[in-house]
Design an enzyme around this catalytic site. Structure first.
Site, PDB file in Angstrom:
ATOM      1  N   CYS B  85       0.839  -1.203   0.000  1.00  0.00           N
ATOM      2  CA  CYS B  85       0.000   0.000   0.000  1.00  0.00           C
ATOM      3  C   CYS B  85       0.878   1.258   0.000  1.00  0.00           C
ATOM      4  CB  CYS B  85      -0.974  -0.051   1.187  1.00  0.00           C
ATOM      5  SG  CYS B  85      -2.321   1.144   1.046  1.00  0.00           S
ATOM      6  N   HIS B 194      -3.456  -5.689   1.070  1.00  0.00           N
ATOM      7  CA  HIS B 194      -2.756  -5.879   2.343  1.00  0.00           C
ATOM      8  C   HIS B 194      -2.661  -7.342   2.762  1.00  0.00           C
ATOM      9  CE1 HIS B 194      -2.434  -1.650   3.763  1.00  0.00           C
ATOM     10  NE2 HIS B 194      -3.407  -1.482   2.879  1.00  0.00           N
ATOM     11  N   GLU B 196      -0.742  -8.563   4.917  1.00  0.00           N
ATOM     12  CA  GLU B 196      -0.474  -8.666   6.368  1.00  0.00           C
ATOM     13  C   GLU B 196      -1.750  -8.618   7.196  1.00  0.00           C
ATOM     14  OE1 GLU B 196      -0.568  -6.007   4.753  1.00  0.00           O
ATOM     15  OE2 GLU B 196      -0.724  -4.196   5.982  1.00  0.00           O
TER      16      GLU B 196
END
Lengths: 81, 223
Positions: B85, B194, B196
């Site tokens: 991002c 994302h 994560e």
């Protein structure tokens, strides 16, 4: 003594679409300004520089930080130019 | 295996990135943007967020932070780097990845679970996947529209440098549905979604994102 001012205008390259400019254009239409055919939004920097502004250095400043050359063009305006 | 995670002023997802590294079996190492020298790490993650408040352009100031000088130098000689991002925006601004991220085409911030197709399963960060695999991870951005000149996009496609692509809907108007790209050597990867945030069943829509963080552990050993 006036400190020399340099103006740098940063505009999106013509081939990069500008959704913000298009949103402004849409709002202008709603306000009755149908004569405006297009809007491109950009950035305007005013730099105060000690001594005589160096065009090459300013071009480098503009292209390495103020603008992203992948998507933007720069226009330098030096005093007296 | 020491994986550095850089915190810039305005980083938001550095803690989640470090957690993902730990869950994958790596040792997360906190790095600070203002440090001059990069610690001894085997790879680096640039997390999501709004570094420097997105002033000037998203990622522009962070790309010139003191620590980034060493990151750029080491990335050019093969250090694996993942930008997520805002981290992807930083990598593009630093010149490590081609193209740029601009305001979403529809002008709205978009926050949802997003299906992606893994196009390249042979980069340092995607070796745990198979080419063509569909994964679902969150996407959340306001300036995530990937753009580059048409000729540059053609070159990226020819060289197989599109790593992940949006499927089942493009959240931001990215050209050619590009969600992430890689460097010529496959060591640097940037993506807007994302991974994560998709590493545990409790908090994510899937655990599909964990593969990015397990991949690099293998890649470092192989190098």
């Amino acid at each position: 003594m006036r400190v020399p001012r340099v103006v740098v205008d940063v505009v999106l390259k013509p081939e990069i679409s500008d959704p913000q400019g298009q949103a402004v254009l849409g709002a202008l239409g709603r306000l009755g300004h149908g004569s405006v055919r297009s809007v491109r939004q950009g950035k305007h920097f005013v730099l105060e520089v000690d001594g005589t502004p160096d065009r090459d250095e300013l071009q480098q400043i503009a292209e390495t930080l103020l603008a992203n050359p992948v998507i933007e063009d720069v226009e330098l305006h030096l005093p007296g130019a | 295996m020491r994986i550095g995670v850089i915190t810039f002023p305005g980083s938001l997802d550095d803690v989640d990135a470090a957690r993902a590294v730990r869950l994958a079996g790596g040792e997360p190492v906190s790095l600070w943007h203002a440090d001059d020298h990069l610690e001894d790490v085997d790879a680096v993650v640039l997390p999501g967020g709004f570094s420097y408040g997105d002033y000037l352009r998203a990622g522009a100031i962070a790309a010139r932070a003191p620590l980034m000088h060493s990151v750029v130098a080491k990335a050019r000689s093969g250090l694996p780097v993942l930008g997520i991002c805002n981290g992807f925006q930083v990598l593009c601004e630093a010149g490590l990845l081609p193209g740029a991220l601009t305001r979403n085409g529809h002008l709205h911030f978009r926050n949802r679970d997003q299906a992606l197709r893994v196009e390249r399963a042979d980069t340092a960060w995607t070796g745990s996947y198979t080419a063509g695999q569909r994964i679902v991870v969150p996407v959340k951005n306001g300036e995530g529209r990937y753009v580059a000149a048409p000729a540059d996009l053609d070159r990226l496609e020819e060289e197989g440098r599109v790593v992940v692509r949006y499927v089942e809907g493009n959240p931001n108007g990215s050209l050619r549905d590009i969600a992430g790209v890689t460097s010529a050597d496959g060591r640097i990867v940037g993506l807007m979604p994302h991974p994560e945030h998709a590493v545990e069943d409790l908090t994510g829509p899937s655990t599909d994102g964990l593969g990015f963080f397990t991949s690099v552990l293998t890649a470092v050993v192989a190098a």
